[in-house]
Design a protein around this motif. Structure first.
Motif, PDB file in Angstrom:
ATOM      1  N   THR A  67      -1.930  -4.459  18.988  1.00 49.79           N
ATOM      2  CA  THR A  67      -2.635  -4.527  17.676  1.00 49.79           C
ATOM      3  C   THR A  67      -3.742  -5.535  17.345  1.00 49.79           C
ATOM      4  O   THR A  67      -4.724  -5.431  16.843  1.00 49.79           O
ATOM      5  CB  THR A  67      -1.529  -4.613  16.734  1.00 49.79           C
ATOM      6  N   VAL A  99       6.292   4.426  10.318  1.00 50.17           N
ATOM      7  CA  VAL A  99       6.293   3.257   9.587  1.00 50.17           C
ATOM      8  C   VAL A  99       5.665   3.209   8.509  1.00 50.17           C
ATOM      9  O   VAL A  99       5.827   2.815   7.407  1.00 50.17           O
ATOM     10  CB  VAL A  99       6.135   2.235  10.528  1.00 50.17           C
ATOM     11  N   SER A 100       4.260   3.690   8.508  1.00 48.33           N
ATOM     12  CA  SER A 100       3.211   3.647   7.574  1.00 48.33           C
ATOM     13  C   SER A 100       3.708   4.495   6.235  1.00 48.33           C
ATOM     14  O   SER A 100       3.238   4.233   5.041  1.00 48.33           O
ATOM     15  CB  SER A 100       1.734   3.917   7.856  1.00 48.33           C
ATOM     16  N   ASN A 136       6.225   3.120   4.309  1.00 45.39           N
ATOM     17  CA  ASN A 136       5.806   1.838   3.523  1.00 45.39           C
ATOM     18  C   ASN A 136       5.210   2.382   1.994  1.00 45.39           C
ATOM     19  O   ASN A 136       5.456   1.964   1.186  1.00 45.39           O
ATOM     20  CB  ASN A 136       4.743   1.350   4.327  1.00 45.39           C
ATOM     21  N   GLU A 151      12.414   0.839  12.275  1.00 37.37           N
ATOM     22  CA  GLU A 151      11.720  -0.053  12.789  1.00 37.37           C
ATOM     23  C   GLU A 151      10.894  -0.647  11.279  1.00 37.37           C
ATOM     24  O   GLU A 151      10.542   0.233  10.754  1.00 37.37           O
ATOM     25  CB  GLU A 151      10.730  -0.313  13.814  1.00 37.37           C
ATOM     26  N   HIS A 152      10.618  -2.245  11.320  1.00 43.09           N
ATOM     27  CA  HIS A 152       9.931  -2.403  10.055  1.00 43.09           C
ATOM     28  C   HIS A 152       8.530  -3.303  10.661  1.00 43.09           C
ATOM     29  O   HIS A 152       8.669  -3.930  11.738  1.00 43.09           O
ATOM     30  CB  HIS A 152      10.582  -3.609   9.261  1.00 43.09           C
ATOM     31  N   ASP A 153       7.397  -2.970  10.074  1.00 40.03           N
ATOM     32  CA  ASP A 153       6.227  -3.931  10.315  1.00 40.03           C
ATOM     33  C   ASP A 153       5.956  -4.814   9.110  1.00 40.03           C
ATOM     34  O   ASP A 153       6.761  -5.121   8.151  1.00 40.03           O
ATOM     35  CB  ASP A 153       5.339  -3.114  10.523  1.00 40.03           C
ATOM     36  N   GLN A 154       5.136  -5.766   9.168  1.00 38.96           N
ATOM     37  CA  GLN A 154       4.650  -6.499   8.238  1.00 38.96           C
ATOM     38  C   GLN A 154       4.490  -6.045   6.981  1.00 38.96           C
ATOM     39  O   GLN A 154       4.960  -6.369   5.942  1.00 38.96           O
ATOM     40  CB  GLN A 154       3.399  -7.296   8.749  1.00 38.96           C
ATOM     41  N   SER A 210       5.977  -3.273   5.876  1.00 37.13           N
ATOM     42  CA  SER A 210       7.166  -2.874   5.326  1.00 37.13           C
ATOM     43  C   SER A 210       7.995  -4.077   4.580  1.00 37.13           C
ATOM     44  O   SER A 210       8.267  -3.751   3.479  1.00 37.13           O
ATOM     45  CB  SER A 210       8.044  -2.442   6.367  1.00 37.13           C
ATOM     46  N   TRP A 211       7.885  -5.078   5.239  1.00 40.13           N
ATOM     47  CA  TRP A 211       8.407  -6.499   4.715  1.00 40.13           C
ATOM     48  C   TRP A 211       7.696  -6.801   3.283  1.00 40.13           C
ATOM     49  O   TRP A 211       8.256  -7.135   2.310  1.00 40.13           O
ATOM     50  CB  TRP A 211       8.529  -7.450   5.521  1.00 40.13           C
ATOM     51  N   GLN A 228       9.990 -12.019  11.797  1.00 39.48           N
ATOM     52  CA  GLN A 228       8.642 -11.327  11.473  1.00 39.48           C
ATOM     53  C   GLN A 228       7.770 -12.340  11.135  1.00 39.48           C
ATOM     54  O   GLN A 228       7.990 -13.277  10.465  1.00 39.48           O
ATOM     55  CB  GLN A 228       8.958 -10.377   9.935  1.00 39.48           C
ATOM     56  N   ARG A 229       6.345 -11.995  11.515  1.00 42.10           N
ATOM     57  CA  ARG A 229       5.394 -12.854  11.247  1.00 42.10           C
ATOM     58  C   ARG A 229       4.889 -12.669   9.681  1.00 42.10           C
ATOM     59  O   ARG A 229       4.527 -11.349   9.532  1.00 42.10           O
ATOM     60  CB  ARG A 229       4.096 -12.552  12.082  1.00 42.10           C
TER      61      ARG A 229
END
Length: 1155
Positions: free
Chosen positions: A296, A526-527, A530, A554-557, A559-560, A589-590
């Protein structure tokens, strides 16, 4: 490393033998001996085929020259034959020419020439003629069969290739590895059927020992990856190769690259470099570049190392490799290296250009992308895709809505006149996207309607454009139209549609789209998940959003961030937002600026300064604390947590990074912490530095004046907004409506509300609440009905607070319950705690205490302090009828707020209203034991010379004699007009006459008497403010005074006009006192003195009364009051001839020191 890749799905040798039996059902007499089973003819033809293709081997042949046939050597034959074969370049006619020459010279039965003739026909795509030649051949060899299989596969006739291979096996001909390799390539294009046939062919090759051949194994690697996505099977095929060549290594590296396994791809490359038989080619580096850019956020350092390796290998100028590097660097945001590679390339094409343009567009450098296109247009053949990239650059112009739109229209005209607009659907999609992003949605709609061909991208672009331009209803209508056209929505379609639903608060429509996503299997994206979290959180279904978040695999940035933001914006969910933030940290998570901004917002709602400092420390560790967005969030957080010193430190460090949000946050922080002078000083400083107030800053300042009901200053700000041409702005207009209604000028508020060109929910809510605040419930409900008829702004939670408050003040119990139930039934709004508080106040004011008790007991949530206080207040008004309910309510309040004096006062008032003086004494003793102190009541009025404040029975005012004289006159006139003191509000066990005397000297009556005495000939309205609630006797008295004096009296207390659920905000008070300053500073020269006696006004919290200090530069001054009443002030500095803005009034102090 590759040895650890799982091999699940790779055929076992026994399975390969079973598969081969299926394919060879009609070849049962095949002799299989040892590891190789092929006829001597097949072996011989295999060798001849290899020699023919790779070496030009020696074969007896003929030269056709006119009608003369000569026997020549192979070295002489091949150049002549290839010259004849060059006719193939002329298409079908070339193949016919060769064919006619063969007939003329009697060579139509020669196997060698016929095989080449078949190849000639197949290269021109004439499979029918090639098959006819094959059928007419009296003799065929394995090369003949291989030519047909390869040709069919090459021309896209994959099924024919496999049928022909089956016929070949039925004829017991087992050609060479090239035929099977071509058949395997055909299997790759046939999905599940191709997978089955490919395994059967693999089984046959296993018998023939072709499976270890590099040519076949290379195709097997590709087939197993493309057909079934099995990395393990592809790797097993690679391991079975005995002697690997560059193609073998390139195949497995390509598979790793396509699977996104960058680490394994590079490890394979390192192993390839150690192989003496193979060297990297341009295809090797092309796959490695793809692998490196698959992330990414591609690693720029890795790309730099790869570029150096490519440069050493001499492939940097290669078109394929160079184009890949340009795209990779552009995607990684390293445009300097992308341009460096671009400039070093000897040959460029449209792919190279597009890669660099896309990178420039991503970096918001639209002008540079356009210039690059114009510079390269005459040097390369520009493809239609290049125009798509060009169109995407215009929305990234600095003036996109002007310059970018004009350039886009020029390109639109060009593609129409050249016919490119119809050459591919992507250009139409690019035009729709360009117009939508340049805020010309009508042009986008026209382009979309004129498109002759539309794909899913076309619909996505149109729906997304409508959503981004605020056309939410039309976006959903387009979505419905798309489904009627039988076009399946993609994840992008759902995201834009759900965004429109969230903007419209259409939860039910969003739920329908949610159901459709479940049917289409897009809910796991995921999107999309969200987008569901955002939808449900913004429409009041936070629990549904939490369920979706917890069920996501799974969660991406995003999501959080979505979950933390949803919890932070939800009232009462601040702790959960902080917990979610901690879980994100634990999950590794970043975090980015959005994450910290959301969690700081949650901390603000908790007013937990220590927690804010901890999050500040984490932001410092992430090295993002210096970002403007984080600093603004920290200022807002510290301001809400009463840590203004921290705000000032951050604000002073920002200097060049200050934006409108920074100034607005600081001003709001000062106002929140009741530091109005500092807030106004900051506004003046802001104007002095050349900054202009924007609409939000005007709204903030107006809100500050509304909070202290300073009408004159609010009108001055109104005038400034008119000069700034912001009067018609919906944000400023709504703030003006709120300010005028809170300052008692409901007529001004209504006049301005009616002239607003655009109204939003804040505008309607401010006016409805204004009517309710002034006790005009019927007018508030009429305005609410107009809001529903308008249809442009749906009611929200704040709207219903105003509506229910209006019903409460108007005594409309049944009407209030109807509106309360309509929240969930008609508008899908779940009632919150404040709405239940309004309903409790409604029943309490109506005297329905039994219904009130039943309502409280059946609430779906636990009552809070404000609801219990509302119940206790209702019991006070019941004159002791519900003393037991009041006692139980008071006990609940003592548990929740043991240090709040209001709870003890209300309990005492309830006992006093019922004449239960012994219980009153007990309540006061309990208050004394709890060591809580009741806030003294004060009233104040703003005059031309400043703010004048009064307490009950106070005679310290300079005009006290005149005030009391006027008050006696008013009492006499009121009694003559029929006024009877309501002694029930004198909550003391005294005689009737004493109670009447106490009532007549309430602070608000003293304030009114002072204004009437000071302004004898004025007809302006009188505006009185009080920090506590005004008693019923004073309300009754003011009606008589207003009629007698012919003056409108506007009285605002801490509760009036607000629902009983509202927090009682502390207000800044001002006191006029005579002060004498005595200089106490000693110096080397001796004692010097200076004195100043002047009437000044200070804002203060009257929570304590004692002497105080003011620090004046290096000197220390002690202020001593001439009367017994002094006030405590926060220390502040006075410079020589400096000024302080107090309650909007500038008072200048000139301090002189005498030697």
């Amino acid at each position: 490393m590759h040895r650890f890749v799982p091999r699940f799905g790779y055929p076992h040798p026994a399975e390969l033998f079973r598969n081969s039996r299926t394919l060879c059902a009609n070849s049962s007499n095949l002799g299989v001996n040892g590891s190789r089973c092929v006829s001597s003819e097949a072996r011989r033809e295999s060798r001849e085929y290899d020699v023919l293709i790779e070496k030009g081997a020696e074969v007896g042949a003929h030269i056709v020259s006119g009608n003369v046939i000569q026997t020549v050597s192979p070295d002489e034959l091949l150049p002549h034959w290839r010259k004849e074969q060059s006719c193939v370049g002329h298409g079908h006619r070339g193949g016919k020419l060769i064919h006619s020459r063969l007939y003329k010279n009697g060579l139509e039965e020669d196997v060698y020439f016929c095989n080449n003739l078949i190849n000639a026909y197949l290269e021109t795509g004439d499979s029918v003629s090639a098959r006819k030649v094959f059928d007419e051949m009296p003799q065929r060899n394995c090369v003949t069969w291989a030519c047909l299989v390869s040709g069919y596969s090459r021309n896209g006739e994959h099924t024919e290739a496999l049928f022909f291979l089956r016929d070949m096996i039925k004829q017991r001909v087992f050609s060479n590895q090239y035929a099977f390799a071509s058949a395997l390539r055909a299997c790759q294009e046939l999905d599940s059927v191709g997978n089955l046939l490919g395994r059967q062919i693999h089984g046959l090759m296993f018998k023939l020992s072709y499976s270890v051949d590099p040519v076949v194994s290379n195709v097997l690697i590709s087939m197993y990856w493309k057909c079934i996505g099995s990395l393990g099977c592809a790797l097993r095929a690679f391991d079975d190769i005995e002697v690997r060549n560059s193609v073998s290594w390139n195949s497995i590296i390509s598979v790793y690259s396509q699977s996104g396994n960058m680490r394994s791809a590079f490890e394979m490359f390192f192993s390839m470099q150690c192989d003496d038989h193979s060297r990297p080619t341009e295809y090797t580096f092309g796959s490695l570049v793809t692998a490196a850019s698959s992330l990414t956020e591609p690693d720029v350092s890795l790309l730099k190392q790869l570029m150096c390796t490519i440069q050493k290998s001499g492939f940097l100028s290669d078109l394929f490799v160079g184009s890949g590097l340009v795209s990779a660097f552009a995607k990684a945001g390293s445009l300097s290296f992308a341009r460096k590679v671009f400039n070093q390339m000897e040959t460029r094409n449209a792919v190279t250009l597009n890669g660099l343009m896309v990178g420039l567009v991503r970096q918001k450098r639209g002008e540079e992308a356009t210039k690059l296109f114009m510079d390269m247009k005459g040097m390369i053949d520009v493809s239609p895709e290049s125009y798509v990239s060009l169109l995407s650059s215009f929305p990234e112009y600095s003036l996109a809505e002007e310059v970018g739109l004009r350039k886009g229209r020029e390109v639109h005209g060009h593609v129409v006149t050249t016919g490119l607009v119809h050459s591919m659907v992507g250009i139409g999609n690019g035009l729709v996207n360009m117009y939508a992003k340049c805020r010309s949605i009508d042009d986008a709609r026209r382009v979309f309607s004129l498109m002759t061909e539309k794909d899913s991208v076309s619909w996505n672009s149109m729906i997304t454009g409508l959503d981004q331009n605020g056309r939410f209803v039309e976006a959903l209508e387009r979505y419905q139209s798309m489904r009627r056209h039988q076009i399946l929505p993609s994840s992008f379609t759902l995201i834009s549609s759900l965004s429109s639903c969230a903007s419209l608060k259409w939860a039910k429509v969003g739920q329908q789209i949610h159901g459709e996503s479940l049917k289409l299997g897009l809910d796991s994206n995921v999107s999309v998940s969200n987008a569901f979290i955002t939808l449900y959180s913004e429409t009041g279904y936070l629990n549904e959003g939490c369920k979706i978040f917890s069920s996501m695999p799974e969660h991406d940035q995003v999501s959080w961030n979505s979950m933390i933001g949803a919890l932070a914006n939800s009232e009462g969910s601040g702790p959960e937002a902080v917990t979610c933030f901690l879980n994100a940290l634990r999950a590794g998570q970043r975090l980015n600026g959005i994450t910290f901004s959301s969690v700081l917002s949650a901390v603000s709602s908790l007013s937990f300064g220590e927690l804010g400092k901890q999050i500040h420390a984490i932001a410092l560790k992430y090295s993002i604390a210096d970002e403007a967005t984080i600093e603004n969030a920290l200022i807002a957080c510290y301001g809400k947590c009463e840590e203004m010193e921290e705000c000032e430190k951050i604000f002073s460090r920002m200097s060049e990074r200050r934006d409108d949000v920074t100034w607005n946050s600081m001003i709001s922080g000062y106002i929140h912490n009741e530091l109005l002078p500092k807030a106004l000083d900051l506004v003046c400083f802001m104007l002095q530095t050349g900054k202009r107030l924007d609409n939000f800053m005007y709204a903030t300042v107006l809100s500050a004046f509304a909070s202290v009901a300073t009408l004159e200053r609010g009108m001055e700000v109104h005038a400034c907004s008119v000069r700034a041409c912001l009067e018609s702005d919906v944000v400023v207009g709504s703030a003006l409506v709120d300010m005028y209604s809170k300052c008692g000028r409901l007529d001004y508020a209504l006049r301005f509300f009616n002239t607003m060109p655009v109204k939003n929910s804040y505008s309607w809510n401010s006016m409805i609440s204004g009517y309710a605040r002034h006790g005009q419930g019927e007018e508030a409900l009429k305005l609410f009905a107009d809001m529903k008829l308008d249809g442009q702004t749906p009611p929200d939670h704040v709207t219903f607070v105003g509506v229910l408050s209006a019903c409460s003040h108007a005594g409309l119990v049944e009407e209030g319950f109807k509106h309360f139930e309509s929240m969930s039934d008609s508008y899908g709004l779940a009632p919150r705690i404040e709405h239940f508080s309004c309903m409790a106040d409604l029943l309490g004011r109506a005297g329905e205490l039994d219904k009130l008790e039943h309502f409280i007991n059946n609430m779906p949530m636990k009552p809070n302090v404000l609801i219990w206080r509302t119940v206790l207040g209702a019991c006070c008004r019941a004159n002791g009828r519900k003393a037991e309910l009041g006692r139980r309510t008071a006990e609940m309040l003592f548990q929740l707020e043991p240090e709040n004096a209001v709870n003890y006062v209300l309990l005492g008032n309830m006992y006093a209203a019922g004449g239960r003086w012994e219980d009153l004494s007990k309540a006061r003793k309990k208050m004394k034991d709890a060591e809580v102190k009741k806030e003294a009541g004060y009233s104040w009025v703003t005059m031309k010379d400043g703010v004048h404040m009064f307490v009950a029975g106070d005679k310290s005012h300079p005009d006290a004699d005149l005030i009391y004289k006027k008050l006696k006159e008013l009492n006499r006139k009121m009694r003559d007009a029929g006024y009877v003191p309501q002694t029930g509000f004198a909550l003391y066990d005294l005689e009737q006459e004493n109670k009447e005397e106490i009532l007549s000297y309430h602070s608000e009556k003293l304030a009114v008497a002072f204004v009437l005495a000071a302004q004898k000939s004025s007809t302006l309205p009188i505006r009185i403010m009080k920090n506590l609630r005004v008693c019923g006797d004073c309300h009754s008295a003011f009606k008589y005074i207003s009629k007698i004096e012919g003056r409108q009296i506007i009285l605002r207390d801490s509760n009036r006009g607000k629902a009983e659920t509202a927090d009682q905000h502390q207000t800044l008070f001002a006191l006029q006192v005579e002060l004498s300053l005595e200089h106490k500073k000693s110096t080397q020269e001796g004692k010097y003195g200076a004195s100043l006696s002047k009437s000044v006004r200070f804002p203060c919290n009257l929570s304590d009364i004692h002497s105080f200090k003011i620090k004046l530069k290096a000197s220390e001054w002690r202020i001593q009051s001439g009367s017994d009443t002094c006030v405590i002030l926060q220390s502040f500095s006075l410079g020589q001839a400096s000024s302080s803005l107090l309650n909007g009034i500038i008072t200048t102090y000139t301090v002189s020191q005498e030697v």
